[in-house]
Design an enzyme around this catalytic site. Structure first.
Site, PDB file in Angstrom:
ATOM      1  CG  MET A 111      29.420  75.686  33.147  1.00 31.43           C
ATOM      2  SD  MET A 111      29.481  75.039  34.821  1.00 31.43           S
ATOM      3  CE  MET A 111      27.961  74.114  34.891  1.00 31.43           C
ATOM      4  CB  SER A 112      32.974  78.200  32.928  1.00 33.76           C
ATOM      5  OG  SER A 112      34.335  78.489  32.727  1.00 33.76           O
ATOM      6  CG  ASN A 113      33.028  83.394  29.259  1.00 36.81           C
ATOM      7  OD1 ASN A 113      32.686  83.375  28.089  1.00 36.81           O
ATOM      8  ND2 ASN A 113      33.371  84.517  29.852  1.00 36.81           N
TER       9      ASN A 113
END
Length: 122
Positions: A111-113
């Site tokens: 998720m994301s980073n």
């Protein structure tokens, strides 16, 4: 959780193994987002339930400072040059040595980073 000495520090990861796991099952490495954690990722994203039905193992590594060194992004790990690609590889090796996963079916997501980190791992 599991503790793994890597890069001179103790790093942790969570591991979910469903009941009735077949031999040589796949492994999914689920990488939390920035400001997340291994526990938060396991609780929030539904991978354990999916692993129960599809019969695969899920590893949830934890970044240092709640982030990953995915290149020029995201906090302390990037500033300090933390070898998170090496850490994720060490987690996979540790799981492989103790659970018996299929090394040809290891997948990363995030998720994301953590999504950026999954690209770095690939």
């Amino acid at each position: 959780g599991h503790t793994l000495a890597f890069g001179g520090v103790d790093r942790i990861y969570r591991l979910y193994i469903p009941a009735d796991l077949p031999a040589a099952a796949p492994l999914v490495v689920m990488l939390h987002g920035g400001f997340g954690s291994a526990e938060q990722a396991e609780r929030a994203y539904g991978w354990d339930k999916l692993a129960d039905t599809a019969k695969f193992v899920v590893a949830y590594p934890e970044g240092i400072g709640r982030a990953w060194n995915a290149g020029a992004c995201c906090g302390r790990p990037s500033r300090d040059g933390v070898d998170d690609v090496g850490f994720v590889s060490a987690v996979v090796a540790d799981v492989k040595a103790n659970v018996g996963i299929d090394p040809r079916r290891v997948y990363a997501t995030g998720m994301s980073n953590g999504g950026l980190m999954s690209y770095a791992v690939a």
